[in-house]
Scaffold this active site. Sequence first.
Site, short mmCIF file in Angstrom:
data_model
loop_
_atom_site.label_atom_id
_atom_site.label_comp_id
_atom_site.label_asym_id
_atom_site.label_seq_id
_atom_site.Cartn_x
_atom_site.Cartn_y
_atom_site.Cartn_z
N CYS A 13 91.68 -13.53 2.12
CA CYS A 13 93.07 -13.64 2.54
C CYS A 13 93.65 -12.29 2.96
O CYS A 13 94.53 -11.73 2.28
CB CYS A 13 93.89 -14.24 1.41
SG CYS A 13 93.20 -15.81 0.90
N GLU A 14 93.15 -11.74 4.03
CA GLU A 14 93.62 -10.47 4.60
C GLU A 14 93.35 -10.54 6.10
O GLU A 14 92.24 -10.92 6.50
CB GLU A 14 92.77 -9.29 4.08
CG GLU A 14 92.82 -9.04 2.62
CD GLU A 14 93.70 -7.86 2.24
OE1 GLU A 14 94.31 -7.23 3.13
OE2 GLU A 14 93.77 -7.60 1.04
N TYR B 240 75.57 1.57 3.23
CA TYR B 240 77.00 1.43 2.93
C TYR B 240 77.46 -0.01 3.10
O TYR B 240 78.59 -0.26 3.51
CB TYR B 240 77.84 2.39 3.79
CG TYR B 240 77.37 3.84 3.66
CD1 TYR B 240 77.58 4.53 2.48
CD2 TYR B 240 76.70 4.49 4.70
CE1 TYR B 240 77.14 5.84 2.33
CE2 TYR B 240 76.26 5.80 4.57
CZ TYR B 240 76.48 6.47 3.38
OH TYR B 240 76.04 7.75 3.24
N PRO C 152 69.57 12.80 3.59
CA PRO C 152 69.86 11.66 4.47
C PRO C 152 70.09 10.37 3.69
O PRO C 152 69.40 10.10 2.70
CB PRO C 152 68.59 11.55 5.31
CG PRO C 152 67.50 12.05 4.41
CD PRO C 152 68.13 13.12 3.55
N1 LLP Z 1 75.33 14.25 1.32
C1 LLP Z 1 76.65 14.21 1.01
C2 LLP Z 1 77.22 15.30 0.22
C3 LLP Z 1 77.42 13.14 1.44
O1 LLP Z 1 78.72 13.11 1.13
C4 LLP Z 1 76.85 12.08 2.19
C5 LLP Z 1 77.63 10.96 2.65
C6 LLP Z 1 75.47 12.17 2.48
C7 LLP Z 1 74.74 13.27 2.03
C8 LLP Z 1 74.74 11.12 3.26
O2 LLP Z 1 75.21 11.01 4.56
P1 LLP Z 1 74.46 10.07 5.62
O3 LLP Z 1 73.09 10.67 5.87
O4 LLP Z 1 74.36 8.71 5.03
O5 LLP Z 1 75.33 10.13 6.80
N2 LLP Z 1 80.84 4.89 3.90
C9 LLP Z 1 80.74 5.57 5.16
C10 LLP Z 1 79.86 6.80 5.06
C11 LLP Z 1 80.33 7.79 4.02
C12 LLP Z 1 79.39 8.94 3.87
C13 LLP Z 1 79.75 9.74 2.69
N3 LLP Z 1 78.89 10.85 2.44
C14 LLP Z 1 80.21 4.60 6.21
O6 LLP Z 1 79.98 3.44 5.88
O7 LLP Z 1 80.09 4.95 7.38
#
Ligand code: LLP
Length: 422
Positions: free
Chosen positions: A350-351, A378, A282
């Site tokens: 500037c976007e 993130y 997570p």
């Molecule tokens: N494991 C793997 C292999 C992953 O690629 C990711 C996230 C996670 C775990 C963790 O996922 P989470 O529990 O945080 O959902 N930047 C995007 C999210 C990209 C997630 C990428 N991978 C956002 O801001 O929504």
Amino acid sequence: MSQFEYQNGVMHAEGVALTAIAEQYGTPAYVYSKKTLLDNFDSYANAAAGRDALVCYAMKANSNLAILKLLADRGAGFDIVSGGELLRVVAAGGDAKKVIFSGVGKSVDEMRLALSHDILCFNVESIPELHRLNDVAAGMGKKARVSLRVNPNVDAKTHPYIATGLKANKFGVAFSDALDTYHVASKLPALDVVGIDCHIGSQLLDDAPLLEALDKLIELIDTLHAEGIHLHHLDIGGGLGIDYGDGAPVPVGDYLGRLFKRIDAWRAAKHGGQPVKVIFEPGRSIVGNAGVLLTRVEFIKHGEEKNFCIVDAAMNDMARPAMYQAWMDMQPVVQGGAESAMFDVVGPICESGDWLARDRELAVAPGDLLVMKTAGAYGMTMASNYNTRGRAVELVVDGAQVHVVRQRENPADLFALESTIK
Ligand code: LLP
């Protein structure tokens, strides 16, 4: 429960008013609550208590050393996606032996680094990667523990940019190729095949797709078992969502309860009771609601069609709205200010894509403070220096205490690695 609440009309982080924080440390600022962070981790740890399980925090969500250290001290492992992230774990005092290494493009140098730290497992995503890892490990006289990331082809029903478990995604080994790939892996002498993993996507509010993926992994473990390949762990990935103000996720305890129930039933019925360690990855659900982005209003501008609230934070600080059209809650720090109106909250970059919130009813005036909630995941890790903007200061609040855990970047820091030529 989140520790960002109004007290006498002023939003606080735990025991500290955000007005006082802005005064002392300036804006924009990322403010994290230690208590919320640890409570979130504990909700996983408690639901897995007494089980052979490991929570590997996906540090791409927020990799500040202070966050990593707090979680490491709580017993967390880490899911990394680069050599740089491994060095952060080590710098924060985390245990490299609780690290799993995800990602489709691990370099030779990154594999060497990870092997030299004896990490728990490489989550491998392709046959060429298996061969590369085998060569690197053999060259070092070591064996690399591997898990295969399989693509269960489950629809996570989330934003297409953050869904990862579908056939069309670049991630994982196709479910139909998984058996063959395991056979390739098991014949490579410098690899030790220990696990299976998946990650179907992010910001899932419902656990049904995760449990569907679990069933697919279980099915494969059984097939492999029958063919003489015995796995020791099952890694279900991350992905559980958080409440951005537009919908609540299933509670962590409920999800884990249902997951362990299925695993128990399967082991009792089929698997002969052989123990299988369960790993979770997570990110967002650990750190997302433990952080806010604090920003100050520079100007109010009345355009022909819209009112703009121009703030000092921008898409370089928080890319999620610009990148995914993400809806993130925006609230005034002090309640009961100016008369309210509809605004787009935008930054100084500037976007046209530089917006943080659109069509929001807000009572704001120049100089007021706004807070973007649930910004702990993130946010800072995706921040950039676009427009030569230094990244924001990061603070951790612990009760009545505020700790600076990353200083604000100065412009001179931003070009320190550059040089001119004639
Ligand atoms: N494991 C793997 C292999 C992953 O690629 C990711 C996230 C996670 C775990 C963790 O996922 P989470 O529990 O945080 O959902 N930047 C995007 C999210 C990209 C997630 C990428 N991978 C956002 O801001 O929504």
